[in-house]
Design an enzyme around this catalytic site. Structure first.
Site, PDB file in Angstrom:
ATOM      1  N   HIS A   1      -8.102 -13.885  46.514  1.00 27.02           N
ATOM      2  CA  HIS A   1      -6.643 -13.845  46.646  1.00 27.02           C
ATOM      3  C   HIS A   1      -6.125 -12.474  46.241  1.00 27.02           C
ATOM      4  O   HIS A   1      -5.363 -11.834  46.962  1.00 27.02           O
ATOM      5  CB  HIS A   1      -6.029 -14.945  45.778  1.00 27.02           C
TER       6      HIS A   1
ATOM      7  N   ASP B   1       4.235  13.477  65.556  1.00 25.82           N
ATOM      8  CA  ASP B   1       3.325  12.367  65.228  1.00 25.82           C
ATOM      9  C   ASP B   1       2.778  12.643  63.845  1.00 25.82           C
ATOM     10  O   ASP B   1       3.192  13.587  63.178  1.00 25.82           O
ATOM     11  CB  ASP B   1       2.173  12.283  66.255  1.00 25.82           C
TER      12      ASP B   1
ATOM     13  N   TRP C   1     -10.739  -9.989  40.308  1.00 28.35           N
ATOM     14  CA  TRP C   1     -10.617  -8.797  41.156  1.00 28.35           C
ATOM     15  C   TRP C   1     -10.981  -7.547  40.385  1.00 28.35           C
ATOM     16  O   TRP C   1     -11.250  -6.503  40.950  1.00 28.35           O
ATOM     17  CB  TRP C   1      -9.201  -8.666  41.738  1.00 28.35           C
TER      18      TRP C   1
ATOM     19  N   SER D   1     -10.821   3.988  54.043  1.00 26.62           N
ATOM     20  CA  SER D   1      -9.620   3.867  54.861  1.00 26.62           C
ATOM     21  C   SER D   1      -8.394   4.390  54.113  1.00 26.62           C
ATOM     22  O   SER D   1      -7.597   5.158  54.663  1.00 26.62           O
ATOM     23  CB  SER D   1      -9.439   2.405  55.262  1.00 26.62           C
ATOM     24  N   SER D   2      -8.257   3.992  52.848  1.00 25.12           N
ATOM     25  CA  SER D   2      -7.079   4.434  52.088  1.00 25.12           C
ATOM     26  C   SER D   2      -7.067   5.935  51.909  1.00 25.12           C
ATOM     27  O   SER D   2      -6.015   6.563  51.981  1.00 25.12           O
ATOM     28  CB  SER D   2      -7.066   3.827  50.696  1.00 25.12           C
TER      29      SER D   2
ATOM     30  N   HIS E   1      -4.767   1.314  36.928  1.00 27.23           N
ATOM     31  CA  HIS E   1      -3.355   1.450  36.606  1.00 27.23           C
ATOM     32  C   HIS E   1      -2.596   2.301  37.618  1.00 27.23           C
ATOM     33  O   HIS E   1      -1.571   1.853  38.126  1.00 27.23           O
ATOM     34  CB  HIS E   1      -3.074   1.872  35.166  1.00 27.23           C
TER      35      HIS E   1
ATOM     36  N   GLU F   1      -3.268   2.487  40.537  1.00 27.46           N
ATOM     37  CA  GLU F   1      -3.195   1.590  41.689  1.00 27.46           C
ATOM     38  C   GLU F   1      -1.930   0.724  41.652  1.00 27.46           C
ATOM     39  O   GLU F   1      -1.281   0.530  42.674  1.00 27.46           O
ATOM     40  CB  GLU F   1      -4.441   0.700  41.738  1.00 27.46           C
TER      41      GLU F   1
ATOM     42  N   TYR G   1       0.858   1.456  40.511  1.00 23.64           N
ATOM     43  CA  TYR G   1       2.001   2.267  40.937  1.00 23.64           C
ATOM     44  C   TYR G   1       1.914   2.616  42.412  1.00 23.64           C
ATOM     45  O   TYR G   1       2.940   2.807  43.073  1.00 23.64           O
ATOM     46  CB  TYR G   1       2.161   3.498  40.041  1.00 23.64           C
TER      47      TYR G   1
ATOM     48  N   SER H   1      15.356   2.705  47.839  1.00 24.39           N
ATOM     49  CA  SER H   1      16.258   3.856  47.754  1.00 24.39           C
ATOM     50  C   SER H   1      16.823   4.252  49.115  1.00 24.39           C
ATOM     51  O   SER H   1      17.816   4.973  49.194  1.00 24.39           O
ATOM     52  CB  SER H   1      15.522   5.067  47.157  1.00 24.39           C
TER      53      SER H   1
ATOM     54  N   HIS I   1      -4.161   0.127  28.433  1.00 27.65           N
ATOM     55  CA  HIS I   1      -3.309  -0.990  27.995  1.00 27.65           C
ATOM     56  C   HIS I   1      -3.796  -2.320  28.578  1.00 27.65           C
ATOM     57  O   HIS I   1      -3.315  -3.369  28.190  1.00 27.65           O
ATOM     58  CB  HIS I   1      -1.827  -0.749  28.298  1.00 27.65           C
ATOM     59  N   HIS I   2      -4.729  -2.247  29.518  1.00 32.92           N
ATOM     60  CA  HIS I   2      -5.343  -3.481  30.008  1.00 32.92           C
ATOM     61  C   HIS I   2      -6.495  -3.906  29.112  1.00 32.92           C
ATOM     62  O   HIS I   2      -7.138  -4.912  29.351  1.00 32.92           O
ATOM     63  CB  HIS I   2      -5.867  -3.291  31.432  1.00 32.92           C
TER      64      HIS I   2
ATOM     65  N   THR J   1      11.211   4.809  34.791  1.00 25.22           N
ATOM     66  CA  THR J   1      11.504   3.643  35.616  1.00 25.22           C
ATOM     67  C   THR J   1      12.939   3.207  35.379  1.00 25.22           C
ATOM     68  O   THR J   1      13.646   2.816  36.315  1.00 25.22           O
ATOM     69  CB  THR J   1      10.542   2.485  35.297  1.00 25.22           C
TER      70      THR J   1
ATOM     71  N   LYS K   1      15.335   5.135  37.406  1.00 30.76           N
ATOM     72  CA  LYS K   1      15.461   4.663  38.786  1.00 30.76           C
ATOM     73  C   LYS K   1      16.400   3.464  38.869  1.00 30.76           C
ATOM     74  O   LYS K   1      17.289   3.404  39.723  1.00 30.76           O
ATOM     75  CB  LYS K   1      14.094   4.284  39.340  1.00 30.76           C
TER      76      LYS K   1
ATOM     77  N   ARG L   1      -5.494 -17.347  31.669  1.00 30.13           N
ATOM     78  CA  ARG L   1      -5.542 -17.230  33.119  1.00 30.13           C
ATOM     79  C   ARG L   1      -6.964 -17.491  33.603  1.00 30.13           C
ATOM     80  O   ARG L   1      -7.876 -17.599  32.800  1.00 30.13           O
ATOM     81  CB  ARG L   1      -5.071 -15.840  33.556  1.00 30.13           C
TER      82      ARG L   1
END
Ligand code: HEA
Ligand code: HEA
Ligand code: CUA
Ligand SMILES: [Cu+2]
Lengths: 524, 287, 375
Positions: free
Chosen positions: A76, A105, A141, A168-169, A252, A254, A256, A267, A301-302, A327, A330, A449
C-alpha cells in the site's frame, strides 16, 4: 485533446492509435500518461488500504493472515508513494512546466518518454511479487533489515523494482531541472516563474540528491542477502541501524518531495480564486528552499528510539522543530493571500482550502512527533499513522485533486461538472476526517501500527476509522467518474477558464495545441 | 538563455525508450530469478543485456546522426550539458551512500561493538576490541591480509591521474582543431583506463587468493572495500567504453572546436570517476 | 483497561466532538495520552499537553484568520480584492514569533530528554532480548532467566471464543520488578529488530540484534502494566505483548526465590532419561509455544516461507543433524538457534516430538544426554 495548431517546418500532430502513447515524446501526452497511471495506482494502493481497514474493522483475525496483512501495509505504502503521488506530480510537471515557461516542450523529450515507460514495468514487477513463493514483501515500506532479509522469492524483485522506480524518478527530475534552467522564454527570469515551477525545481533537486541514496541502500540489502556482505549485521562489524540512517537520509527529503509540488499547486490556485496576487512571492521561494535544505538535516527524527547518543537526539529534535518556521511562513502567506481578497469557491479552491486546513493539522502533529521525549510514546503508534495520512492524503492527494480540477478544463477543453465536484470535495472531507482523526486517539491510547489485530480497548475507534475509510474510498469512484466524463465531453471551456487566472497556460486555447509555443512568447 | 526558440529540436516519437524498458525488465527479472537460484535466470539476463545494448546502439546512433545533421542548436547543446551535470551529481550521491556506510562503520558501529558502548561490548561481544580494518567480532570470512596501498593502488592512482591529464590534452587539441593530436591523446586515455582495469582485476584476484583471503564476506571491511572499489571499477569500465566510442568518433571527425558536447560529457564523467578514486584511495586504502 | 467489547458509539461521538475543542475534557474518554505511572511518563505527558495546547492556540489564530476571510472576503458578499502582496515587517514577524515559540518548547523538552536518557545508578538490571516472537528476561544479578510469550488462546484470536479483557495483552510469564527501585533494562534482540514498550512506563526502546540499548523506569505503585512490541518484526509482531508486574520488595524477593527453585528443578530434568511418551507430551508443549508460530501446529509450515516438518528431509533424516539444526538454527533465515533458548530436556523433547508426530513416525528418541553432548 489535440487540435492541430499552426505548424512550422518540422512540426506535426500526434501519431494515431496506440503508438502515439508508446512512442510519444510530447510533454502533454507523457503528462497524460503519468496522470492516468497515477490514478490507476491510487486505486490499486487504495484497494490494499481497504483490505487493511477491513481486517482492522474488528479485533480478532478474520479476512487475511498476519503475513498477508503486513504485505498489504508494505505494498500500500510503496504503491501510494512511488506509484500514485510521485507520478501524479511528474505528470503535472510535464503538462504544465513547459507551458508555464513558454517552452516548446521538455528539454529532453526522448528521455521523458523513457522516464514514464519504465514505471509500468517496475510496478508490474512489484505487483507480481504478490504471487510468488513466500508472498510479497512484508517488512514495511521502510524495508528495515534484518526483517526484510527474511522475504522469500519476492526479495530481489522488490529491490529491482525499486531500482527501476529510482531510475525513472532521477531521469524525470533531471528533465525538469534542465527544462527550468534552460527552456524559459525570453524575459521569464527565475523570480518571475510561477510558484509551481519553483517548487518543482527544488523538488527535482531533492530527487536527484536522494533517489541514488535509496538505490545504494537497497543495493546493500541485496548484497547482504545474496553475497555475504555484512553492512547491516553486527557480527561482521556493521549495524542494522546503519540502514535506517541511510534510508531516512533518503526518506525524509522524500516526504518533502511528496509535499513541495503540492505547495506549488496550492500557491497557483489560491490567488486565482481570491483574485489577488500571491502574498510574499519571494518569501515563498526562500521558504521552499529552506525546507529543502533543512530536510537533509532531520532524518533521524524517525529513529529517536533506536538508541542514538543524547547529542544526536537533541540535534535532530532541534533541526526538525525548525522546519515549522518556513512551513509556517507558507501557511501564513496563503492565509494573507485570501485576506481581503474576493473569493469564490469552485472545486479547486475548496480542495486548496481543505489542503491548507488539514495539512496544517498534519504539520502540528508532525511538530509533536519532533519532540523526542514525547516521541518515545508516539513512535510506531497510530498517532504517526494519523500524522502522515493528514500530510499525505489531505496534503499531497488533496493538492493533486485541486490541481486536477483546476487544470482539467485546460487539458481537455471541457468543464467538469461543478456540482459533482463539490459533492466530491465535501464527502471526501467529511469521511477523510472520520477515517484518520480517530487514529490520533488510537495512537495516544497505545495502539501500535502495523498490527493485524488489537486489544479490545481500541475497538470503537477502529470501527469508526474503517467506516470512514470505506466511505472515503467509495467517494473516490466519484472522482474517477468526473475525470472520465470530463475527458469525454462537457461544456466547452474558455481559454482563461477561471476569472482570476493568470499565467501563460491561460493564454493558450483550451485544449492547447499539440505543440504549445512554437515561437516563444515574450514576458515583460 | 533561450536563443532561437523556434529552432529547439523536439524529436518525434521514438521507439528506443520502450525497447530500453523491455530490455531492462528482462535483465532485472533474469537477475532476480538467477539470485533465487533459477536456471533460466542467466539466460534471461543475457537476453535482456543484448536488448539493452541494441537499444543503446540505436538510441545513441540516432542522436549522433541528428547531431551530425546539425539539428541541435546551442540551446539543445546546453540542455545536454545540464543533463550530464545533474546525472553526474546523482552518481556522486550514489557513491555517497557507500561512503556513508564506510564512515558510519568506522566512526560508530565498529567502535561501539568494540567497547565504545560498554553494554554492547560487555554483554554481547566480550573480548572484541575496536580496530580498523576489521571483519567484525565473529571473524566473518576468516583471517585475511590487507593489500599494500603503495603497491597496485598507488600505481592505479598514478594511472588515473595521468589519464585526467591526457584527456585534458585531448580537449586542448580539439579546441585547436588538431585532429591527430586529439586522437592520439584520446587513445592514450583509453589505454590508461584499460590498464587501470587490468590492474584492478589482478588485484581482486590477489585479494581472493588464499594468501590474502580478503573477500566480500570479510565482514564490514570486505563489504565496504569491494562495494566501493567494485562500483568504481564498474564506472571505469563504462567510462572506458564511452572513451572508446568517443575516440572512434574523433577519428571520424565528428567534433569541431565549438561543437563537441559528446566529447565533453565523457570527459566530465571521466574526471568524476577520477575524483571518486582519490576518495577511495585515501579512505579505503590509506587511512 | 476496560472489559467492554460492545461499541460505545454515543460516547465516542461525544468524545470526538469534545476533542475538536479541548484535549483535557477528552482525556476522560481515553482519547488522550496516558499520564502513566513513572516520573518520565508524567514528564512526557505534561510536555505532550503543553505542545498540544500551543498547537491548538496557533491553530485558532491561523484558522480563525482563514475562516474570517473565507466568510467575509467573498465575492458573493461584494468583496473587492485588495492588491497588496507583500510586507517585509509582517513577514519578519511571523518568522521570528514561531521561532521563539519553538525555543519555548525546546527548553523543557531538552530537560526531559536528558533525564530520560540517564540510566546511571540503577538498582536492578534486566537484560531483555526480543525473539520472533517472544521476550527473554535475564535478571543479571539475581540469576533469574525466563521467556515470556503470548497466552491468549487461539480460539479468541480466531473469533471462536469471546475475547477476555486482556486480549492480546497477556503473557505466560510476566516480568516482575520491585516498586520504588530504579530498574535498568539492557535491551537487545536475537533475530530482527523489536521494540520494548509499556505506555504507562513512558519509554520505548528498540531491541537491535547485536547491540544493547538501555532504558530505565521507576514504578511507585504496585500493579500490572501492559504493553506490546512496537517495531514490525514479522508475522506475529502484533502478538508479542509485554506485561510488567510491580510488587513490594518483600513479595518481589519471594518471587525471585521461587524462580530460582523452578530453574533448579528444570536443570535436574536434564540429567535423567525420559520415556518416549514423556518426551512426546513435553515436546508437543515446547513445539506449540516455540515452533508452531512458523511451522504450524500441523507441521505443514507455510509454503515458500517456513518449510514443512511433516515428512521433511531433516525431520526424517539422521537425528543428529536434526538436533544440530534446531540447536544452531540456520544463519540468514528466520530459523533461530534454539540452543540458547531451550534447556536440554526441552530440546530433546521437541526433536523427538517432530520426529514422531504428524506421521513422521521415525520411532527414535533423543535424550537430554545427547543434547548435552552436542552442546
Ligand atoms: C508529505 C509528507 C510529510 C510532511 C510534509 C511531513 C511533515 C513533518 N513531519 Fe512527518 N512523516 C511523514 C510524512 C510527512 N511529514 C511520513 C510518511 C512519516 C512516517 C514514515 C514511516 O515511519 O512510515 C512521518 C513521520 C514523522 C516523524 C517520525 C515519527 C515517528 O515515527 O516516531 C516525525 C518526527 O519528528 C515527523 C515530523 C514532521 C514535521 C516536524 C513536519 C513538518 O514539516 C511540519 C511543519 C508544519 C507545521 C508545523 C504546520 C504549519 C506551521 C505553522 C502554522 C507555523 C507555526 C507553528 C508552530 C510554531 C508550531 N514526521
Ligand atoms: C501517499 C500516500 C498514502 C495514501 C494516499 C494513503 C491512503 C490511505 N491509507 Fe495509507 N499509508 C501510507 C501512505 C498512504 N496512505 C504509508 C507510507 C503507510 C505506512 C506503511 C508502513 O507502515 O510500512 C500507510 C499505512 C496505512 C495504514 C496503517 C497500516 C498498518 O500500520 O498496518 C492504514 C490503516 O488504516 C492506512 C490506510 C489508508 C487509507 C484508508 C487510505 C485512503 O486514503 C485510500 C483511499 C483510496 C481508495 C480506497 C481507492 C479508491 C477506491 C476504490 C479502490 C474503490 C473500492 C472502494 C471500496 C471497496 C470501499 N494506511
Ligand atoms: Cu517483536 Cu514486533
Ligand atoms: Cu521525516
Amino acid at each position: 485533446m489535440s487540435t492541430a495548431a499552426a505548424h512550422d517546418a518540422h512540426d506535426h500532430g500526434p501519431a494515431s492509435g496506440l503508438s502515439r502513447w508508446i512512442f510519444t515524446t510530447n510533454h502533454k501526452d507523457i503528462g497524460t500518461l503519468y496522470l492516468l497511471f497515477s490514478l490507476l495506482m491510487f486505486f490499486v494502493g487504495g484497494a490494499m488500504a481497504m483490505v487493511i481497514r477491513a481486517e482492522l474493522f474488528q479485533p480478532g483475525l478474520q479476512f487475511v493472515n498476519p503475513m498477508f496483512f503486513n504485505t498489504m501495509t508494505t505494498m500500500h505504502a510503496l504503491i501510494m508513494i512511488f506509484g500514485a503521488v510521485m507520478p501524479a506530480f511528474v505528470g503535472l510537471a510535464n503538462w504544465l512546466i513547459p507551458i508555464m515557461l513558454g517552452a516548446p516542450d521538455m528539454a529532453l523529450p526522448r528521455m521523458n518518454n523513457w522516464s514514464f515507460w519504465i514505471l509500468p514495468f517496475a510496478f508490474t514487477m512489484l505487483l507480481s511479487t504478490l504471487f510468488m513463493d513466500g508472498g510479497g514483501p512484508a517488512g514495511g515500506w521502510t524495508l528495515y533489515p534484518p526483517l526484510v532479509l527474511q522475504t522469500g522469492d519476492a526479495f530481489p524483485f522488490v529491490i529491482f523494482s525499486i531500482h527501476m522506480m529510482g531510475l525513472s524518478s532521477i531521469m524525470g527530475a533531471i528533465n525538469v531541472v534542465v527544462t527550468i534552467l534552460n527552456m524559459r522564454a525570453p524575459g521569464m527570469t527565475l523570480m518571475k516563474m510561477p510558484l509551481f515551477v519553483w517548487t518543482w525545481l527544488i523538488t527535482a533537486y531533492l530527487l536527484i540528491a536522494v533517489m541514488p541514496v535509496l538505490a545504494g541502500a537497497v543495493t546493500m540489502l541485496l548484497t547482504d542477502k545474496f553475497f555475504g556482505t555484512s553492512f547491516f549485521s553486527a557480527a561482521g562489524g556493521g549495524d542494522p541501524v546503519m540502514f535506517q540512517h541511510i534510508f531516512w537520509f533518503f526518506g525524509h527529503p522524500e516526504v518533502y518531495i511528496l509535499i513541495l509540488p503540492a505547495f506549488g499547486i496550492v500557491s497557483q490556485i489560491i490567488p486565482t480564486f481570491a483574485r489577488k496576487p500571491l502574498f510574499g512571492y519571494s518569501s515563498m521561494v526562500y521558504a521552499t528552499a529552506s525546507i529543502a535544505f533543512l530536510s537533509f538535516l532531520v532524518w533521524a527524527h524517525h529513529m529517536f528510539t533506536v538508541g542514538m547518543p543524547l547529542a544526536g537526539e537533541l540535534f535532530f529534535m532541534y533541526a526538525t522543530m525548525l522546519i515549522a518556521v518556513p512551513t509556517g511562513v507558507k501557511v501564513f502567506n496563503w492565509v494573507s493571500t485570501m485576506w481581503k481578497g474576493s473569493m469564490t469557491f469552485e472545486t479547486p479552491m475548496l480542495f486548496a482550502l481543505g489542503f491548507v486546513f488539514m495539512f496544517t493539522i498534519g504539520g502540528f502533529s508532525g511538530l509533536m512527533l519532533a519532540i523526542a521525549p514525547v516521541d518515545f510514546q508516539y513512535h510506531d503508534t497510530y498517532f504517526v499513522v494519523a500524522h502522515f495520512h493528514y500530510v499525505l492524503v489531505t496534503g499531497a492527494i488533496y493538492a493533486i485533486m485541486a490541481g486536477a480540477y483546476y487544470w482539467l478544463p485546460k487539458w481537455t477543453g471541457n468543464m467538469y461538472n461543478e456540482t459533482l465536484g463539490k459533492w466530491h470535495f465535501w464527502l471526501s472531507t467529511i469521511f477523510v476526517n472520520v477515517l484518520f482523526f480517530p487514529q490520533h486517539f488510537l495512537g495516544l491510547a497505545g495502539m501500535p501500527r502495523r498490527i493485524p489485530d488489537y486489544s479490545i480497548q481500541f475497538t470503537e475507534f477502529n470501527v469508526i476509522s474503517s467506516l470512514g475509510g470505506f466511505a472515503f474510498g467509495l467517494t473516490q469512484l466519484l472522482f474517477a467518474y468526473i475525470v472520465i466524463s470530463t475527458i469525454r465531453g462537457g461544456k466547452k471551456a474558455t481559454d482563461q477558464v477561471w476569472e482570476g487566472a493568470e499565467g501563460l497556460e491561460w493564454t493558450l486555447p483550451s485544449p492547447p495545441p499539440y505543440h504549445s509555443f512554437t515561437t516563444a512568447p515574450v514576458i515583460k | 538563455m533561450s536563443e532561437a526558440h523556434g529552432g529547439y529540436y523536439v524529436p518525434h516519437g521514438s521507439h528506443w525508450p520502450i525497447v530500453g524498458s523491455i530490455g531492462l525488465s528482462i535483465l532485472l527479472a533474469g537477475a532476480a530469478l538467477f539470485l533465487n537460484g533459477s536456471g533460466t535466470g542467466s539466460m534471461m539476463m543475457l537476453a535482456g543485456l543484448a536488448v539493452l545494448v541494441f537499444m543503446m546502439f540505436g538510441w545513441f546512433g540516432t542522436v549522433i546522426r541528428e547531431s551530425e545533421a546539425h539539428m541541435y542548436n546551442s540551446q539543445v547543446d546546453k540542455s545536454f550539458r545540464w543533463g550530464m551535470s545533474w546525472f553526474i551529481f546523482s552518481e556522486v550521491m550514489f557513491f555517497a551512500a557507500f561512503f556513508g556506510a564506510l564512515f558510519y562503520a568506522r566512526i560508530y558501529s565498529v567502535p561501539w561493538i568494540g567497547g565504545g558502548d560498554p553494554g554492547t561490548n560487555e554483554l554481547l561481544w566480550k573480548g572484541f576490541e575496536s580496530a580498523w580494518p576489521t571483519n567484525g567480532p565473529a571473524n566473518l570470512g576468516g583471517d585475511y591480509k590487507l593489500l599494500d596501498p603503495w603497491h597496485i593502488p598507488a600505481l592505479n592512482t598514478l594511472l588515473l591521474l595521468t589519464s585526467g591529464v591526457t584527456i585534458t590534452f585531448a580537449h586542448w587539441a580539439l579546441k585547436k582543431g588538431n585532429r591527430s593530436a586529439l586522437v592520439l591523446w584520446m587513445w592514450a586515455t583509453v589505454i590508461l583506463g584499460a590498464t587501470f582495469l587490468g590492474f584492478q582485476i589482478y588485484e581482486y584476484g590477489e585479494a581472493y587468493s588464499e594468501h590474502y583471503n580478503l573477500t566480500l564476506e570479510s565482514g564490514i571491511y570486505g563489504s565496504t572495500f569491494f562495494m566501493l572499489t567494485g562500483f568504481h571499477g564498474f564506472h571505469v569500465t563504462v567510462g572506458t567504453i564511452m572513451l572508446i566510442v568517443i575516440s572512434l568518433r574523433c577519428m571520424k571527425g565528428h567534433f569541431d572546436a565549438h561543437h563537441h558536447f559528446g566529447f565533453e560529457g565523457v570527459a566530465w564523467y571521466w574526471h568524476f570517476v577520477d575524483v571518486v578514486w582519490l576518495g577511495l584511495f585515501i579512505f579505503v586504502y590509506l587511512l | 483497561m476496560s472489559a467492554r467489547t460492545n461499541l460505545r458509539v454515543p460516547q465516542v461521538l461525544t468524545g470526538l466532538a469534545l476533542l475538536s475543542v479541548a484535549g483535557i475534557a477528552a482525556a476522560e474518554y481515553g482519547l488522550n495520552l496516558r499520564p502513566g505511572v513513572t516520573t518520565i511518563a508524567q514528564e512526557a505527558y505534561s510536555l505532550h499537553m503543553l505542545i498540544l495546547w500551543v498547537c491548538v492556540a496557533i491553530g485558532i489564530v491561523v484558522f480563525g484568520a482563514m475562516f474570517y476571510s473565507i466568510l467575509n472576503h467573498r465575492k458573493s458578499k461584494g468583496a473587492v480584492a485588495a492588491q497588496f502582496h507583500e510586507s517585509t515587517a509582517v513577514e519578519i514577524a511571523w518568522t521570528i514569533i514561531p521561532f521563539l515559540i519553538l525555543i519555548g518548547m525546546a527548553i523543557p523538552a531538552t530537560k526531559a530528554l536528558i533525564a530520560m536518557e540517564d540510566t546511571s545508578n540503577s538498582d536492578l538490571t534486566i537484560k531483555v532480548t526480543g525473539y520472533q516472537w517472544k521476550w527473554q528476561y535475564e535478571y543479571l544479578n539475581e540469576g533469574v532467566n525466563f521467556f515470556s510469550t503470548l497466552s491468549t488462546p487461539k480460539e479468541e484470536i480466531f473469533n471462536r471464543a469471546d475475547k477476555n479483557p486482556d486480549y492480546l495483552l497477556e503473557v505466560d510469564n510476566p516480568v516482575v520488578v520491585p516498586v520504588g527501585k530504579k530498574v535498568r533494562l539492557s535491551i537487545t534482540a536475537n533475530d530482527v529488530i523489536h521494540a520494548w514498550w509499556v505506555p504507562d512506563l513512558g519509554m520505548k526502546k528498540d531491541a537491535i540484534p547485536g547491540f544493547i540499548n538501555e532504558m530505565w523506569f521507576n514504578i511507585d505503585t504496585p500493579g500490572t502494566y501492559r504493553g506490546q512490541c512496537a517495531e514490525l518484526c514479522g508475522k506475529d509482531h502484533g502478538f508479542m505483548p509485554i506485561v510488567v508486574v510491580a510488587k513490594e520488595q518483600a513479595e518481589y524477593d519471594t518471587w525471585v526465590a521461587d524462580q530460582l527453585k523452578m530453574a533448579d528443578a528444570a536443570a535436574a530434568d536434564s540429567n535423567r532419561d525420559f520415556t518416549m511418551a514423556e518426551l512426546m507430551a513435553r515436546g508437543e508443549k515446547v513445539y506449540t509455544s516455540n515452533c508452531a508460530a512458523c511451522h504450524q501446529a500441523n507441521g505443514e509450515g507455510v509454503p515458500g516461507a517456513f518449510p514443512a516438518l511433516k515428512g521433511g528431509v531433516i525431520t526424517t533424516g539422521p537425528a543428529a543433524e536434526h538436533l544440530a539444526l534446531v540447536m544452531n538454527g540456520k544463519a540468514g533465515t528466520a530459523m533461530a538457534a534454539f540452543a540458547g533458548q531451550l534447556n536440554d530436556a526441552d530440546l530433546a523433547a521437541v526433536v523427538t516430538y517432530e520426529r514422531n508426530a504428524w506421521g513422521n513416525n521415525k520411532g527414535d528418541v533423543v535424550q537430554p544426554a545427547a543434547v548435552k553432548a552436542a552442546r
